[in-house]
Motif scaffolding. Structure first.
Motif, PDB file in Angstrom:
ATOM      1  N   PRO A 145      12.459  20.272  -8.543  1.00  0.00           N
ATOM      2  CA  PRO A 145      12.956  21.376  -9.295  1.00  0.00           C
ATOM      3  C   PRO A 145      14.552  21.121 -10.232  1.00  0.00           C
ATOM      4  O   PRO A 145      14.752  21.266 -11.003  1.00  0.00           O
ATOM      5  CB  PRO A 145      13.135  22.721  -8.796  1.00  0.00           C
ATOM      6  N   CYS A 204       0.881  14.012  -7.777  1.00  0.00           N
ATOM      7  CA  CYS A 204       0.743  15.487  -8.038  1.00  0.00           C
ATOM      8  C   CYS A 204      -0.581  15.691  -8.785  1.00  0.00           C
ATOM      9  O   CYS A 204      -1.049  15.157  -9.678  1.00  0.00           O
ATOM     10  CB  CYS A 204       1.615  15.991  -8.935  1.00  0.00           C
ATOM     11  N   GLU A 252      -2.234  21.307 -11.205  1.00  0.00           N
ATOM     12  CA  GLU A 252      -1.548  22.567 -10.813  1.00  0.00           C
ATOM     13  C   GLU A 252      -0.017  22.331 -10.443  1.00  0.00           C
ATOM     14  O   GLU A 252       0.867  23.219 -11.300  1.00  0.00           O
ATOM     15  CB  GLU A 252      -2.035  23.450  -9.402  1.00  0.00           C
ATOM     16  N   GLU A 253       0.432  21.438  -9.987  1.00  0.00           N
ATOM     17  CA  GLU A 253       1.907  20.985  -9.474  1.00  0.00           C
ATOM     18  C   GLU A 253       2.647  20.528 -10.856  1.00  0.00           C
ATOM     19  O   GLU A 253       3.678  21.068 -11.330  1.00  0.00           O
ATOM     20  CB  GLU A 253       2.064  20.295  -8.706  1.00  0.00           C
ATOM     21  N   GLU A 285       3.196  23.549 -13.349  1.00  0.00           N
ATOM     22  CA  GLU A 285       4.194  24.281 -12.635  1.00  0.00           C
ATOM     23  C   GLU A 285       5.649  23.682 -13.086  1.00  0.00           C
ATOM     24  O   GLU A 285       6.622  24.308 -13.427  1.00  0.00           O
ATOM     25  CB  GLU A 285       4.257  24.581 -11.262  1.00  0.00           C
ATOM     26  N   MET A 286       5.723  22.341 -13.085  1.00  0.00           N
ATOM     27  CA  MET A 286       6.743  21.773 -13.523  1.00  0.00           C
ATOM     28  C   MET A 286       7.102  21.795 -15.111  1.00  0.00           C
ATOM     29  O   MET A 286       8.216  21.802 -15.545  1.00  0.00           O
ATOM     30  CB  MET A 286       6.771  20.083 -13.037  1.00  0.00           C
ATOM     31  N   ALA A 307       6.038  24.340 -17.097  1.00  0.00           N
ATOM     32  CA  ALA A 307       6.451  25.786 -17.159  1.00  0.00           C
ATOM     33  C   ALA A 307       8.046  25.618 -16.775  1.00  0.00           C
ATOM     34  O   ALA A 307       8.668  26.187 -17.553  1.00  0.00           O
ATOM     35  CB  ALA A 307       5.688  26.382 -16.567  1.00  0.00           C
ATOM     36  N   LEU A 308       8.333  25.296 -15.874  1.00  0.00           N
ATOM     37  CA  LEU A 308       9.787  25.307 -15.449  1.00  0.00           C
ATOM     38  C   LEU A 308      10.720  24.444 -16.261  1.00  0.00           C
ATOM     39  O   LEU A 308      11.719  25.173 -16.793  1.00  0.00           O
ATOM     40  CB  LEU A 308      10.204  24.591 -13.879  1.00  0.00           C
ATOM     41  N   THR A 314      -2.191  20.953 -18.324  1.00  0.00           N
ATOM     42  CA  THR A 314      -0.792  20.875 -18.157  1.00  0.00           C
ATOM     43  C   THR A 314      -0.156  20.781 -19.377  1.00  0.00           C
ATOM     44  O   THR A 314       1.210  21.064 -19.633  1.00  0.00           O
ATOM     45  CB  THR A 314      -0.420  19.553 -17.394  1.00  0.00           C
TER      46      THR A 314
END
Length: 347
Positions: free
Chosen positions: A186, A205, A208-209, A212-213, A215-216, A313
């Motif tokens: 992160p 990865c 899903e992972e 999330e990255m 989105a961050l 993604t």
């Protein structure tokens, strides 16, 4: 959808580095011949996991041998080299290739490389933001001075300038030099987002992972004042594996037979700079994981997996490892099928 190859110049058991490098070069040449978008070059030191010690040097060779395809580093490791020297080399390749070069950078690992090249553990653990900032200044400004903890020097002129690309054909300019950042944490995702830089996300990865990255990255970029349009248009890159065969079980068998030996030999050769204990993945289990995540199987299955990753993604650029068989002829055939049989299904 932009699909390219990810080239490690992997040295499989029983092979020499020359064989691995020749396969790497041929896979890039076939990628262009087969209509793929790009080739991404890894960089490693002192290990047979990958025998290319300078991704920018190999990129220069491939840019000279090709005419259309984008060539990028995935990645050039910043803690082991001076960011100004890397910036000079990147600008040179960008200008002389007509904008076909992309500079990917990363933090690397806590390897003995840091001792050999003089950066030390400090450069790995704390120095990446300073190095990245200096590199970005070098690629964007006419004059730059070093004023950080690691790099201090008087103001000097930037020559050549990466933003002075000559439009020799009279068409639309390809724009400035693209810089991407390999992200595995992160903290690095946020650093890339604050600078508006696309991410390169690893092949270990799952979707899903990676989602999330992304989105961050987007939330951080917006909070840093990046426009919604630029955030939406930023082209992140997803690393993966591609092995094309008429039957899924044949593609999996090819990789499970070859990759564990390479992974065991290559990863076991890594030495940490400070003697810290390393926990290595089981090579067979890791290979099977990659086969389940990525474009391994018949063309339709491979295309569906790439499309599913893009949908989940938002990533539409791919860097796919194609040398998992360890064999030159099989790698060339794999790249050709990826370009001629899988790519049309994604149009």
């Amino acid at each position: 959808m932009r699909v390219g190859t990810f080239v490690l110049a992997a040295q499989f058991p029983g092979q020499g580095p020359g064989e691995a490098l020749h396969r790497a070069i041929r896979s890039a040449e076939v990628a262009e011949e087969s209509g793929l978008d790009s080739v991404w070059l890894a960089e490693h030191h002192f290990v047979p996991y990958g025998v290319c010690p300078s991704a920018v040097t190999l990129a220069a060779l491939l840019l000279g041998r090709t005419r259309r395809i984008q060539v990028g580093t995935a990645v050039s490791v910043l803690p082991t080299q001076h960011p100004v020297a890397l910036g000079e080399q990147a600008a040179l390749l960008h200008l002389t290739s007509g904008g076909r070069f992309t500079l990917g950078v990363g933090r690397g690992g806590p390897w003995v490389d840091l001792e050999v090249f003089g950066g030390g553990l400090e450069a790995y653990e704390k120095g990446f933001p300073e190095s990245l900032g200096l590199l970005l200044d070098w690629l964007a400004k006419p004059r730059v001075a070093g004023s950080g903890e690691r790099y201090g020097f008087r103001e000097v002129s930037v020559v050549p300038r990466a933003d002075e690309l000559l439009d020799v054909d009279g068409g639309e300019s390809p724009g400035g030099l693209e810089v991407i950042v390999a992200c595995t944490s992160p903290k690095t995702v946020k650093l890339a987002a604050e600078n508006g830089l696309p991410m390169l996300l690893g092949m270990h990865c799952g979707d899903e992972e990676k989602a999330e990255m992304v989105a961050l990255w987007r939330s951080t970029a917006l909070a840093a004042g990046r426009s919604p349009e630029s955030v939406q248009e930023t082209g992140h890159v997803s690393a993966g594996v591609a092995q094309i065969a008429d039957r899924a079980e044949d593609a999996v068998e090819t990789l499970v037979k070859a990759m564990p030996g390479w992974l065991r030999q290559g990863l076991d050769a890594h030495v940490t700079v400070d003697g810290r204990r390393r926990v290595m993945r089981d090579p067979v289990a890791y290979t099977e994981l990659l086969c389940g995540l990525h474009a391994v199987g018949p063309p339709r299955l491979a295309a569906d997996r790439l499309a599913a990753t893009a949908e989940r993604t938002g990533i539409t650029r791919f860097a796919l490892l194609v040398e998992g068989s360890g064999d030159l002829a099989a790698t060339e055939a794999n790249v050709a099928r990826l370009g001629t049989e899988v790519l049309p299904l994604l149009a």
